[in-house]
Motif scaffolding. Structure first.
Motif, short mmCIF file in Angstrom:
data_model
loop_
_atom_site.label_atom_id
_atom_site.label_comp_id
_atom_site.label_asym_id
_atom_site.label_seq_id
_atom_site.Cartn_x
_atom_site.Cartn_y
_atom_site.Cartn_z
N TRP A 151 26.08 26.58 21.66
CA TRP A 151 26.43 25.65 22.74
C TRP A 151 25.60 25.94 23.99
O TRP A 151 25.16 25.00 24.68
N THR A 181 28.90 20.85 26.46
CA THR A 181 28.49 21.99 25.64
C THR A 181 28.67 23.31 26.40
O THR A 181 29.05 24.33 25.80
N CYS A 199 35.73 20.45 25.60
CA CYS A 199 34.58 19.78 26.21
C CYS A 199 34.78 19.54 27.70
O CYS A 199 33.80 19.47 28.46
N ARG A 457 33.12 21.14 15.18
CA ARG A 457 31.98 21.62 15.96
C ARG A 457 30.69 20.93 15.53
O ARG A 457 29.80 20.67 16.36
N ALA A 461 28.27 18.90 17.97
CA ALA A 461 26.88 19.34 18.04
C ALA A 461 25.92 18.21 17.70
O ALA A 461 24.85 18.07 18.32
N ALA A 464 25.63 16.03 20.79
CA ALA A 464 24.75 16.63 21.79
C ALA A 464 23.28 16.53 21.37
O ALA A 464 22.40 16.25 22.19
#
Length: 574
Positions: A151, A181, A199, A457, A461, A464
């Motif tokens: 992260w 993140t 978050c 996760r 991810a 992001a």
């Protein structure tokens, strides 16, 4: 060796416990009898606890003189909900000196650098905040987990987008994703609930972080003046020396003055309130991050109930019907894909562009609703035996596979739409969202095969990573390139729309012929060349656009751009 304080008999504690319990049962105060005993019997007689209860008003309020401080002192607040007790963190240790210095550095850099725009200064201001979180977590005895490193690395990469791109919308998305993140790196969660709340969890720690820092400063200040005063005095003397001799050297040499002007932020008195606000916001954000790193909320400990499992037929039949509907739609799409466009369009009376525009948004909605259906189906899925698990995997796996074909169909519709009308920011954004939804569906299919502990996760991810790729590919540059190619192929261009793009579009728009080139670049050139931003607030896209426009300036005279026709031509060029 006894832990009993000196001067207090050990038996007092045992004798005192029944008396406290009796006083609490009667609604009185534990120290009231003690005050009466020490007063020597003087003063007006006090009401007994039973008399006070009899004089209480409905609703628990006491009447007369008994209403007041005594009633509030006897009030016991209700216990917090179970989920709060489960997730509440332990009290963190006092904030350390290293974390305090990092917080101060964050506030200083935010106040000095962020007022001129966004660029590399965002990363420069965020690095000491990350150090503050690291120092606070280490002082609290927390280790660094592999996912926290993932992260943190993702957040750092996202903070590079403002330094690379001039467009504001990918910058905003990148900053929002970097905050999410970064908050996940501090919480270290793994469940759906913990990941989603994690978050934004750091925002709830801003005010507690300020109070935590204030208590730590008071504790450190008591009796420690001999330690911190020399540090403050030394920093003040160094600042005065730098200011005096730096000003003298700048006056003695113009080259040194230019270097100093480019490196040192320019601060004016009129901008003082804005810089002060940025300092406070930067320090508050760093304190929230440090407080979260020292004692994060444990959202993974909050247990959520699962839905009551349904019978196999009750659960599977609606999904099988939905799969059949998907299969019929996809069969028609495949027929259209392999040469059936003319027949379909002749029967419907639609053009290619109308056919594409009509279907994309519906297919995007279908993809979103399918994810909702999968989530609800998993909640009520039968899970008693191995046959149930096989049924769930087969039905939901088929639905996911069919949804992937729907995603491809939606992207094909968008391609037709762009060929007819050109690429815009909205169209490239929704196409990116559709691609990401396809990735999510692939992750769900993988979780059905390999287990889903990593799925929350992985989904975050992937989001992001999608935002990072979206910023790195330069969407404004992509829009400009596609519209320039469309102009070369069809002779049609929307210059009014292209004039609103950012400096990232300059290299592509520079390849247009005149007068289209100057009409497209005139407003962008005014913003780029007339602006005077420092190095830390200037993006790579802006510097590249300045170089292009310096070598080949756009005609900034009042060209008749408003008289261009749909092909971007003025009357004398027709």
């Amino acid at each position: 060796m006894s832990d009993q304080p000196s001067g207090v008999p050990a038996e007092n504690e045992a004798d005192d416990t029944p008396r406290k319990a009796a006083v609490r049962r009667e609604g009185g105060h534990e120290d009231a009898p003690r005050r009466k005993a020490t007063s020597g019997g003087t003063g007006p007689p006090r009401k007994s606890a039973r008399a006070a209860e009899q004089g209480a008003a409905p609703g628990g309020r006491r009447s007369g003189a008994s209403h007041g401080a005594s009633s509030w002192a006897a009030y016991e607040p209700p216990p917090p909900p179970a989920w709060v007790t489960a997730a509440r963190p332990e009290e963190p240790p006092p904030i350390g000196g290293a974390a305090l210095w990092a917080v101060l550095a964050t506030g200083t850099l935010a106040g000095l650098l962020l007022g001129d725009g966004l660029g590399l200064n965002v990363l420069l201001a965020a690095l000491p905040a990350a150090l503050a979180a690291y120092f606070a977590g280490r002082a609290a005895g927390r280790g660094i987990h592999p996912w926290s490193l993932v992260w943190a690395a993702g957040g750092t990469a996202l903070l590079l987008v403002p330094a690379l791109r001039d467009a504001g919308w990918p910058t905003f998305l990148a900053l929002a994703a970097a905050l999410a993140t970064g908050s996940l790196a501090l919480h270290g969660t793994r469940t759906w609930r913990g990941t989603l709340i994690g978050c934004v969890g750091v925002f709830g720690e801003v005010l507690p972080g300020a109070l935590w820092a204030w208590r730590g400063l008071r504790e450190r200040a008591d009796g420690s003046r001999d330690r911190w005063w020399p540090v403050v005095r030394t920093a003040g003397v160094a600042a005065v020396l730098l200011a005096v001799f730096g000003a003298l050297f700048a006056g003695a040499d113009a080259a040194f003055a230019d270097l100093l002007t480019g490196l040192v932020p320019e601060v004016s008195v009129s901008d003082g309130p804005a810089h002060a606000l940025l300092f406070v916001l930067g320090a508050a954000a760093a304190l929230g991050a440090a407080r979260t790193a020292a004692a994060p909320w444990r959202w993974d400990r909050v247990e959520g109930g699962r839905g009551r499992p349904r019978g196999r037929m009750e659960w599977a039949l609606p999904l099988v019907v939905l799969n059949a509907l998907f299969a019929v739609f996809i069969a028609i799409q495949l027929a259209v894909l392999f040469g059936g466009y003319d027949k379909v369009l002749s029967e419907t009376g639609l053009t290619y562009s109308e056919y594409a525009r009509q279907g994309f948004w519906q297919l995007l909605t279908v993809t979103l609703l399918t994810l909702v259906v999968i989530a609800l189906a998993l909640r009520w899925a039968p899970r008693g035996a191995a046959r149930d698990r096989t049924l769930v995997r087969a039905v939901l796996g088929t639905l996911c596979a069919l949804t992937l074909v729907v995603v491809l169909s939606a992207l094909r519709r968008m391609e037709l739409y762009v060929d007819a009308y050109g690429l815009t920011r909205l169209r490239v954004s929704v196409a990116g969202v559709e691609l990401w939804l396809g990735v999510v569906i692939v992750l769900i299919m993988a979780a059905g095969v390999f287990g889903g502990r990593w799925l929350p996760r992985a989904v975050v991810a992937s989001a992001a990573a999608a935002v990072l790729c979206f910023g790195l590919v330069s969407p404004d540059g992509l829009v400009a390139e596609q519209n320039v190619r469309r102009f070369e192929r069809t002779g049609q261009i929307d210059l009014a729309y292209l004039r609103g793009l950012s400096a990232d579009a300059v290299p592509a728009l520079d390849t247009l012929p005149e007068p289209q080139r100057s009409c497209a670049l005139r407003d962008i050139a005014r913003d780029v060349l007339d602006g005077d931003k420092p190095w830390y607030a200037t993006s790579y896209g802006e510097r590249r656009a300045r170089a292009v426009l310096t070598d080949r300036p756009a005609d900034r005279m009042e060209l008749p751009c408003g008289g261009l026709d749909r092909e971007g031509r003025t009357p004398e060029y027709r």
